[in-house]
Design an enzyme around this catalytic site. Sequence first.
Site, mmCIF file in Angstrom:
data_model
loop_
_atom_site.group_PDB
_atom_site.id
_atom_site.type_symbol
_atom_site.label_atom_id
_atom_site.label_comp_id
_atom_site.label_asym_id
_atom_site.label_seq_id
_atom_site.Cartn_x
_atom_site.Cartn_y
_atom_site.Cartn_z
ATOM 1 N N LYS A 100 0.849 -1.202 0.000
ATOM 2 C CA LYS A 100 0.000 0.000 0.000
ATOM 3 C C LYS A 100 0.877 1.243 0.000
ATOM 4 O O LYS A 100 2.049 1.223 0.397
ATOM 5 C CB LYS A 100 -0.931 0.016 1.212
ATOM 6 N N PRO A 125 9.580 -4.568 0.185
ATOM 7 C CA PRO A 125 10.647 -4.187 1.124
ATOM 8 C C PRO A 125 10.120 -4.054 2.550
ATOM 9 O O PRO A 125 8.983 -3.627 2.781
ATOM 10 C CB PRO A 125 11.123 -2.836 0.577
ATOM 11 N N VAL A 126 10.964 -4.438 3.493
ATOM 12 C CA VAL A 126 10.589 -4.453 4.913
ATOM 13 C C VAL A 126 10.944 -3.116 5.550
ATOM 14 O O VAL A 126 11.990 -2.526 5.273
ATOM 15 C CB VAL A 126 11.312 -5.612 5.629
ATOM 16 N N GLY A 181 3.875 -4.265 4.055
ATOM 17 C CA GLY A 181 4.032 -5.649 3.655
ATOM 18 C C GLY A 181 3.656 -6.643 4.742
ATOM 19 O O GLY A 181 2.945 -7.623 4.486
ATOM 20 N N GLY A 182 4.112 -6.416 5.966
ATOM 21 C CA GLY A 182 3.773 -7.319 7.058
ATOM 22 C C GLY A 182 2.285 -7.351 7.332
ATOM 23 O O GLY A 182 1.701 -8.420 7.571
ATOM 24 N N SER A 183 1.649 -6.189 7.285
ATOM 25 C CA SER A 183 0.203 -6.125 7.504
ATOM 26 C C SER A 183 -0.553 -6.853 6.400
ATOM 27 O O SER A 183 -1.558 -7.524 6.646
ATOM 28 C CB SER A 183 -0.253 -4.664 7.575
ATOM 29 N N ASP A 201 -3.122 -1.206 9.606
ATOM 30 C CA ASP A 201 -3.316 -1.310 8.162
ATOM 31 C C ASP A 201 -3.979 -2.614 7.730
ATOM 32 O O ASP A 201 -4.405 -2.736 6.579
ATOM 33 C CB ASP A 201 -1.967 -1.180 7.435
#
Length: 321
Positions: free
Chosen positions: A26, A111-112, A118-120, A153
């Site tokens: 996002k 990318p972290v 990304g994790g969400s 998120d």
Amino acid sequence: MAALSAATGRSRAPSAAGVRVRCPAKINLGFWIAGRRPDGYHEVDTILQTITLEDELTLVPATEEGIRLEMRGRAIQGPGPNLVERAWDLLRAEGLVTNLGVHARLTKRIPVGAGLGGGSSDAAGLLAGASRLFDLELSIDDLRALGARLGADVPFLLRGGTARGTGRGDQVRQLCPIPPVWTVLASPPFGISTTWAYGQVRKRLTHLGTAGNVLETAIAAGRLPDVAAAMRNVFEDVVLPEYPVLDALKRAMESRGAIKAQLTGSGSSLFGFVCTHDEALAIAKGIAGTGAEVRVVRTLERGVAVAPLASSQARGRTGLA
């Protein structure tokens, strides 16, 4: 949460050989922050948009109870379980996957620590994927309520598209989709601590006013120049002075023709809107030597997407003959 209550306490047999979940990143078209809430979080007003950069999560039923997570692609640093494992643990704590097991394979492309969620998105993918795989009968409202317990998120990324988040950012209202936009995404080789960024921006809080409404109206009208003019991320006020390389990267994107370049979340990624694919490629080529990882993507009108795996694919994912 009637469906969640109805499903609690039941063990269900898998309804499919496996599922594949596409978990999009996002960007924040707008981000404003007011005071701290009684629960310790900040009151925010943000307009979010999914893009075509995606992680991939596959879920296959396992005979052993619990989750076995296999990682591919980018490494996730830090101790403790990641958000995929935490999402499974939440389903187990709610009694939704009692006595069930899953083999999960997560291919990280987002990318972290870069403000791209990304994790969400991976957590949203686990919730939606497990619901489909084990026929948990969870509605979108059930999934969003669970997701809000994992991160602000997560509720948005379950449906994606264009939406406005208030409260902690987890109270989500879908908006008219933004017209498809080519986007240059630049991710420097470092992350930015969200805790640090919130601590800095707290010193200059931006009281919530009409700015979000202006951006929402511009999105509804469908004119990209008006959308770009109304876009704003208050984290830029504290992040760009502290990280001059990001300020220079933003200026480089705009000087090469981006309609608007902006930080997403608290960073470190920036995105630039352009009118055509050729313009996006030209800007990407022009900033390729800055040290940032550069991609050309598009805006996306959905969130996590779950599809069934064929039996042969599922056997391959678990290493079975």
